[in-house]
Scaffold this motif. Structure first.
Motif, PDB file in Angstrom:
ATOM      1  N   TYR A 158      45.593  38.909  33.074  1.00  0.00           N
ATOM      2  CA  TYR A 158      44.415  39.586  33.735  1.00  0.00           C
ATOM      3  C   TYR A 158      44.344  40.071  35.159  1.00  0.00           C
ATOM      4  N   ALA A 159      43.170  41.038  35.280  1.00  0.00           N
ATOM      5  CA  ALA A 159      43.559  42.241  35.985  1.00  0.00           C
ATOM      6  C   ALA A 159      42.499  41.987  37.061  1.00  0.00           C
ATOM      7  N   PRO A 160      42.284  42.830  37.867  1.00  0.00           N
ATOM      8  CA  PRO A 160      40.961  43.226  38.780  1.00  0.00           C
ATOM      9  C   PRO A 160      40.461  44.551  37.717  1.00  0.00           C
ATOM     10  N   GLY A 161      38.862  44.207  37.991  1.00  0.00           N
ATOM     11  CA  GLY A 161      38.311  45.007  37.108  1.00  0.00           C
ATOM     12  C   GLY A 161      37.663  46.567  38.261  1.00  0.00           C
ATOM     13  N   THR A 162      37.580  47.398  37.692  1.00  0.00           N
ATOM     14  CA  THR A 162      37.854  49.019  37.563  1.00  0.00           C
ATOM     15  C   THR A 162      37.780  49.700  38.875  1.00  0.00           C
ATOM     16  N   ALA A 163      36.825  49.034  39.272  1.00  0.00           N
ATOM     17  CA  ALA A 163      36.149  49.108  40.579  1.00  0.00           C
ATOM     18  C   ALA A 163      36.673  48.493  41.749  1.00  0.00           C
ATOM     19  N   SER A 164      37.557  47.816  41.421  1.00  0.00           N
ATOM     20  CA  SER A 164      37.635  46.983  42.287  1.00  0.00           C
ATOM     21  C   SER A 164      38.972  48.202  43.265  1.00  0.00           C
ATOM     22  N   GLU A 211      48.688  56.148  37.015  1.00  0.00           N
ATOM     23  CA  GLU A 211      47.440  56.659  36.653  1.00  0.00           C
ATOM     24  C   GLU A 211      47.676  56.621  34.892  1.00  0.00           C
ATOM     25  N   GLY A 212      48.726  55.629  34.197  1.00  0.00           N
ATOM     26  CA  GLY A 212      48.770  55.178  32.934  1.00  0.00           C
ATOM     27  C   GLY A 212      47.336  54.549  32.733  1.00  0.00           C
ATOM     28  N   ASP A 213      46.857  53.925  31.839  1.00  0.00           N
ATOM     29  CA  ASP A 213      46.072  53.129  31.408  1.00  0.00           C
ATOM     30  C   ASP A 213      46.540  51.314  31.340  1.00  0.00           C
ATOM     31  N   ILE A 214      45.812  50.600  31.939  1.00  0.00           N
ATOM     32  CA  ILE A 214      46.045  49.630  31.886  1.00  0.00           C
ATOM     33  C   ILE A 214      46.502  49.003  30.856  1.00  0.00           C
ATOM     34  N   GLU A 215      46.783  48.291  30.379  1.00  0.00           N
ATOM     35  CA  GLU A 215      46.741  47.024  28.851  1.00  0.00           C
ATOM     36  C   GLU A 215      45.753  46.609  27.979  1.00  0.00           C
ATOM     37  N   SER A 216      45.243  47.028  27.415  1.00  0.00           N
ATOM     38  CA  SER A 216      43.966  47.209  26.495  1.00  0.00           C
ATOM     39  C   SER A 216      43.867  45.452  26.454  1.00  0.00           C
ATOM     40  N   THR A 217      44.001  44.639  26.089  1.00  0.00           N
ATOM     41  CA  THR A 217      43.738  43.610  26.006  1.00  0.00           C
ATOM     42  C   THR A 217      43.776  42.739  27.102  1.00  0.00           C
ATOM     43  N   ALA A 218      43.697  43.647  28.275  1.00  0.00           N
ATOM     44  CA  ALA A 218      43.678  42.227  29.611  1.00  0.00           C
ATOM     45  C   ALA A 218      42.472  42.479  30.022  1.00  0.00           C
ATOM     46  N   THR A 219      41.837  40.956  30.037  1.00  0.00           N
ATOM     47  CA  THR A 219      40.753  39.900  30.752  1.00  0.00           C
ATOM     48  C   THR A 219      40.499  41.316  32.501  1.00  0.00           C
ATOM     49  N   LEU A 220      39.518  42.239  32.105  1.00  0.00           N
ATOM     50  CA  LEU A 220      38.965  42.364  33.516  1.00  0.00           C
ATOM     51  C   LEU A 220      37.860  41.975  34.289  1.00  0.00           C
ATOM     52  N   SER A 221      37.617  41.320  35.486  1.00  0.00           N
ATOM     53  CA  SER A 221      36.949  41.130  36.413  1.00  0.00           C
ATOM     54  C   SER A 221      37.734  41.519  38.405  1.00  0.00           C
ATOM     55  N   GLU A 222      36.335  41.807  38.746  1.00  0.00           N
ATOM     56  CA  GLU A 222      36.225  42.620  39.751  1.00  0.00           C
ATOM     57  C   GLU A 222      36.207  40.397  40.194  1.00  0.00           C
ATOM     58  N   ASP A 223      35.718  39.915  39.881  1.00  0.00           N
ATOM     59  CA  ASP A 223      35.949  38.618  40.896  1.00  0.00           C
ATOM     60  C   ASP A 223      36.785  37.676  40.258  1.00  0.00           C
ATOM     61  N   ASP A 224      38.318  37.504  41.186  1.00  0.00           N
ATOM     62  CA  ASP A 224      39.398  36.974  41.342  1.00  0.00           C
ATOM     63  C   ASP A 224      38.945  35.672  41.384  1.00  0.00           C
ATOM     64  N   PHE A 244      47.182  39.608  38.721  1.00  0.00           N
ATOM     65  CA  PHE A 244      47.256  40.154  39.887  1.00  0.00           C
ATOM     66  C   PHE A 244      45.899  40.329  40.833  1.00  0.00           C
ATOM     67  N   PHE A 245      46.325  39.829  41.804  1.00  0.00           N
ATOM     68  CA  PHE A 245      45.264  39.521  43.115  1.00  0.00           C
ATOM     69  C   PHE A 245      45.716  39.635  44.490  1.00  0.00           C
TER      70      PHE A 245
END
Length: 316
Positions: free
Chosen positions: A174-180, A193-206, A222-223
């Motif tokens: 689980y990780a913050p979204g790319t706009a974060s 600058e590598g790509d984040i793990e592709s299976t991660a759930t991304l959200s701007e809402d912590d 992380f948050f």
């Protein structure tokens, strides 16, 4: 000052957060117990947006400011650092909260739009890595192990890949979204600058991240430190290279490389032309240290806040 640290778990809101200062009365002209930044009552409206990491500080300040200046309507959205800067560039907001410094391309866009701004430092944060509270095997991670976990390499990540003594169970991310700004900072110092793990759930809402990690024994995320503090009874904090984030390690920089500053970017024309915007921003700087500590971040030294107030005063 209300007990914000215990209030946080139920009041930290998500990406559609609106914080409205629109209540309270004071027969003494807006200078009740909390105090008003300027003499007398002020009327008007102020609009901000930006980082969900900075939101807990602003949420508390907005509520207390409502008692000091009931004639001012303050609305603060939470679109993430990048989303907040987008609105700032469009001239939609008077200030923008950020959990990272402004990028060169954002500076260029603001210059093109004719928007001058001033960077103001609010507090310090220690970006916190957490696992599910039932996780009884992860007691520390190194920076190299964080990279191995989070950088996409085409494989299905198992805990046993990191340490053969750990379970052969798939890691749930689980990780913050790319706009974060939190994502940007993690990308810079961990992903490099590598790509984040592709299976991660991304959200701007912590809060989405918190709930996801709470619900899966194999989860990691992380948050900002304040979100850990608000949920510390149901999450497990992971030291990085043997160092936990706390007031001392974040302020000293010992918690490296995940310590970072938190900012608010003020629109210069709003500060000079909108009395309400200036008053609210002055109140914010004056109370940021106390509120930062109350919600789980680290305050600046007094002289640093004096420097921020001087920068603001120069815009009036």
């Amino acid at each position: 000052m209300k007990n914000w640290k215990f209030k946080m778990a139920s009041t930290i809101l998500g990406s559609t957060l609106l914080l409205a200062a629109c209540g309270g009365t004071d027969e003494g002209g807006g200078t009740e117990e909390n105090g008003s930044s300027t003499a007398g009552e002020v009327e008007g409206s102020v609009i901000g947006d930006g980082s969900s990491t900075v939101a807990p500080i602003l949420e508390g300040i907005v509520e207390e400011y409502a008692g000091a200046q009931p004639g001012v309507q303050v609305t603060v959205g939470v679109s993430g650092t990048g989303g907040g800067f987008e609105k700032f560039m469009q001239g939609e907001t008077d200030f923008s909260n950020a959990s990272r410094p402004i990028k060169e391309e954002e500076i260029a866009a603001l210059e093109e739009a004719g928007i001058d701004y001033t960077e103001l430092l609010l507090a310090y944060d220690g970006l916190s890595v957490v696992v599910n509270a039932e996780n009884d095997f992860v007691d520390n991670l190194t920076v190299d192990e964080l990279k191995k976990l989070w950088v996409e390499d085409g494989s299905t990540k198992m805990w046993s890949d990191i340490n053969p003594e750990w379970p052969e169970e798939e890691v749930i991310f689980y990780a913050p979204g790319t706009a974060s700004g939190t994502y940007d900072y993690f990308n810079e110092v961990i992903l490099e600058e590598g790509d984040i793990e592709s299976t991660a759930t991304l959200s701007e809402d912590d809060n989405t991240l918190v709930q996801g990690i709470q619900g899966d024994e194999n989860a990691i995320g992380f948050f900002g430190y304040a979100y850990y503090i608000a949920n510390q009874d149901t999450l497990k904090l992971v030291p990085i290279d043997g160092v936990e984030p706390n007031d001392e390690t974040i302020e000293s920089g010992e918690y490296a490389p995940l310590s970072r500053p938190l900012f608010v970017y003020a629109k210069n024309s709003s500060m000079s032309e909108n009395e309400a915007a200036y008053d609210f921003m002055q109140y914010t700087i004056e109370h940021a240290g106390e509120m930062a500590q109350a919600v789980g971040y680290v305050a600046l030294a007094d002289e640093e806040y004096e420097e921020q107030l001087a920068k603001l005063e120069a815009l009036k």
